[in-house]
Design a protein around this motif. Sequence first.
Motif, PDB file in Angstrom:
ATOM      1  N   GLY A  91     -59.695  72.139  20.897  1.00  0.00           N
ATOM      2  CA  GLY A  91     -58.649  71.403  20.217  1.00  0.00           C
ATOM      3  C   GLY A  91     -59.198  70.458  19.176  1.00  0.00           C
ATOM      4  N   ALA A  92     -58.441  69.376  18.983  1.00  0.00           N
ATOM      5  CA  ALA A  92     -58.697  68.464  17.875  1.00  0.00           C
ATOM      6  C   ALA A  92     -60.055  67.780  17.968  1.00  0.00           C
ATOM      7  N   ASP A  93     -60.438  67.375  19.164  1.00  0.00           N
ATOM      8  CA  ASP A  93     -61.699  66.654  19.317  1.00  0.00           C
ATOM      9  C   ASP A  93     -62.896  67.552  19.005  1.00  0.00           C
ATOM     10  N   ILE A  94     -62.916  68.737  19.591  1.00  0.00           N
ATOM     11  CA  ILE A  94     -64.045  69.639  19.343  1.00  0.00           C
ATOM     12  C   ILE A  94     -64.065  70.089  17.883  1.00  0.00           C
ATOM     13  N   ALA A  95     -62.887  70.319  17.300  1.00  0.00           N
ATOM     14  CA  ALA A  95     -62.840  70.696  15.881  1.00  0.00           C
ATOM     15  C   ALA A  95     -63.361  69.551  15.016  1.00  0.00           C
ATOM     16  N   GLY A  96     -63.054  68.320  15.412  1.00  0.00           N
ATOM     17  CA  GLY A  96     -63.575  67.166  14.684  1.00  0.00           C
ATOM     18  C   GLY A  96     -65.084  67.055  14.775  1.00  0.00           C
ATOM     19  N   GLN A  97     -65.625  67.308  15.964  1.00  0.00           N
ATOM     20  CA  GLN A  97     -67.076  67.250  16.133  1.00  0.00           C
ATOM     21  C   GLN A  97     -67.779  68.351  15.333  1.00  0.00           C
ATOM     22  N   LEU A  98     -67.115  69.489  15.199  1.00  0.00           N
ATOM     23  CA  LEU A  98     -67.729  70.647  14.543  1.00  0.00           C
ATOM     24  C   LEU A  98     -67.229  70.872  13.118  1.00  0.00           C
ATOM     25  N   VAL A  99     -66.508  69.923  12.567  1.00  0.00           N
ATOM     26  CA  VAL A  99     -65.851  70.137  11.281  1.00  0.00           C
ATOM     27  C   VAL A  99     -66.818  70.595  10.183  1.00  0.00           C
ATOM     28  N   GLU A 100     -68.034  70.113  10.193  1.00  0.00           N
ATOM     29  CA  GLU A 100     -68.989  70.517   9.157  1.00  0.00           C
ATOM     30  C   GLU A 100     -69.562  71.910   9.422  1.00  0.00           C
ATOM     31  N   GLU A 101     -69.384  72.432  10.625  1.00  0.00           N
ATOM     32  CA  GLU A 101     -69.883  73.766  10.973  1.00  0.00           C
ATOM     33  C   GLU A 101     -68.823  74.855  10.841  1.00  0.00           C
ATOM     34  N   ILE A 102     -67.566  74.471  10.642  1.00  0.00           N
ATOM     35  CA  ILE A 102     -66.478  75.455  10.553  1.00  0.00           C
ATOM     36  C   ILE A 102     -66.572  76.166   9.212  1.00  0.00           C
ATOM     37  N   ASP A 103     -66.782  77.483   9.282  1.00  0.00           N
ATOM     38  CA  ASP A 103     -66.937  78.288   8.069  1.00  0.00           C
ATOM     39  C   ASP A 103     -65.608  78.842   7.578  1.00  0.00           C
ATOM     40  N   GLU A 104     -64.677  79.007   8.491  1.00  0.00           N
ATOM     41  CA  GLU A 104     -63.404  79.628   8.128  1.00  0.00           C
ATOM     42  C   GLU A 104     -62.313  79.075   9.026  1.00  0.00           C
ATOM     43  N   LEU A 105     -61.137  78.895   8.455  1.00  0.00           N
ATOM     44  CA  LEU A 105     -59.948  78.488   9.200  1.00  0.00           C
ATOM     45  C   LEU A 105     -58.948  79.645   9.151  1.00  0.00           C
ATOM     46  N   ILE A 106     -58.433  80.016  10.292  1.00  0.00           N
ATOM     47  CA  ILE A 106     -57.314  80.958  10.339  1.00  0.00           C
ATOM     48  C   ILE A 106     -56.179  80.184  10.985  1.00  0.00           C
ATOM     49  N   VAL A 114     -42.552  68.909  14.306  1.00  0.00           N
ATOM     50  CA  VAL A 114     -42.560  68.184  15.579  1.00  0.00           C
ATOM     51  C   VAL A 114     -42.682  66.671  15.424  1.00  0.00           C
ATOM     52  N   GLY A 115     -43.047  66.187  14.266  1.00  0.00           N
ATOM     53  CA  GLY A 115     -43.052  64.752  14.006  1.00  0.00           C
ATOM     54  C   GLY A 115     -44.314  64.012  14.364  1.00  0.00           C
ATOM     55  N   SER A 116     -44.919  64.346  15.476  1.00  0.00           N
ATOM     56  CA  SER A 116     -46.184  63.737  15.867  1.00  0.00           C
ATOM     57  C   SER A 116     -46.837  64.647  16.897  1.00  0.00           C
ATOM     58  N   GLY A 117     -48.103  64.379  17.158  1.00  0.00           N
ATOM     59  CA  GLY A 117     -48.795  65.202  18.132  1.00  0.00           C
ATOM     60  C   GLY A 117     -50.291  65.163  17.927  1.00  0.00           C
ATOM     61  N   ILE A 118     -50.944  66.172  18.432  1.00  0.00           N
ATOM     62  CA  ILE A 118     -52.388  66.291  18.292  1.00  0.00           C
ATOM     63  C   ILE A 118     -52.670  66.978  16.963  1.00  0.00           C
ATOM     64  N   PRO A 119     -53.503  66.377  16.106  1.00  0.00           N
ATOM     65  CA  PRO A 119     -53.793  66.999  14.805  1.00  0.00           C
ATOM     66  C   PRO A 119     -54.741  68.187  14.957  1.00  0.00           C
ATOM     67  N   MET A 120     -54.898  68.951  13.891  1.00  0.00           N
ATOM     68  CA  MET A 120     -55.794  70.107  13.913  1.00  0.00           C
ATOM     69  C   MET A 120     -57.239  69.698  14.168  1.00  0.00           C
ATOM     70  N   ALA A 121     -57.644  68.560  13.644  1.00  0.00           N
ATOM     71  CA  ALA A 121     -59.018  68.094  13.842  1.00  0.00           C
ATOM     72  C   ALA A 121     -59.044  66.570  13.821  1.00  0.00           C
ATOM     73  N   SER A 122     -59.697  65.997  14.804  1.00  0.00           N
ATOM     74  CA  SER A 122     -59.885  64.541  14.842  1.00  0.00           C
ATOM     75  C   SER A 122     -61.262  64.237  14.265  1.00  0.00           C
ATOM     76  N   ALA A 123     -61.303  64.123  12.953  1.00  0.00           N
ATOM     77  CA  ALA A 123     -62.561  63.856  12.253  1.00  0.00           C
ATOM     78  C   ALA A 123     -62.328  62.695  11.302  1.00  0.00           C
ATOM     79  N   GLY A 124     -63.400  62.021  10.950  1.00  0.00           N
ATOM     80  CA  GLY A 124     -63.288  60.944   9.991  1.00  0.00           C
ATOM     81  C   GLY A 124     -62.782  61.459   8.651  1.00  0.00           C
ATOM     82  N   PHE A 125     -62.164  60.570   7.877  1.00  0.00           N
ATOM     83  CA  PHE A 125     -61.604  60.980   6.591  1.00  0.00           C
ATOM     84  C   PHE A 125     -62.713  61.390   5.632  1.00  0.00           C
ATOM     85  N   ALA A 126     -62.554  62.569   5.080  1.00  0.00           N
ATOM     86  CA  ALA A 126     -63.446  63.091   4.046  1.00  0.00           C
ATOM     87  C   ALA A 126     -62.796  64.342   3.493  1.00  0.00           C
TER      88      ALA A 126
END
Length: 195
Positions: free
Chosen positions: A135-150, A158-170
């Motif tokens: 989920g969001a936490d692991i995607a945030g930790q690996l954001v620089e390693e993600i080569d492709e998004l599907i 839904v208005g609010s919830g868990i984002p696609m990735a919990s990573a610092g703004f960049a």
Amino acid sequence: MRKLIYYIATSIDGFIGDPDTGDGAFFVPLSLGDFQEFMFREFPDTLPTAAREAVGLADAPLTRFDTVVQGRRSNQVAYDMGIPSPYAHLRQYVASRTLTEYPDPSVELIGNDLVEKVRELKAEDSKLDIYLCGGADIAGQLVEEIDELIVKTYPVLVGSGIPMASAGFALRHYELTSCRSFGNGVILSTYRKVR
């Protein structure tokens, strides 16, 4: 070098799960019709093993992925249903900073060296890629390693919830390589990381 591919379902407003439970089950009723047929045909590796068996794909060859990496909370959903090895047809890794052992020997835990482990997996000699399964936490930790998004964008707000990735703004740049819409309103978009 093989790719780490984040294959994820999201709402129109970019959320992947309920903010209280983490559950993304609100997407399931919308996964029918021509979209379901397409997903079974193009992404059978991403179905949990029990689902593959239920739809007659138990013996289907792997076509896209041979390895899955998921966060502990994503894995916990299946574990709580009595399924400690949800992707038995793939090599399975669960990232956790708190677990020190896992009850199923076919699932390997990754502790604090997640990025390094993923880099090792990407460097392996294989024609198949690595499925990053939320989920969001692991995607945030690996954001620089993600080569492709599907990204499977479902026609719900839904208005609010868990984002696609919990990573610092960049700003991380990706290019759209394909986009397809389905009769149920789902849009499947594929993005490749711009190096």
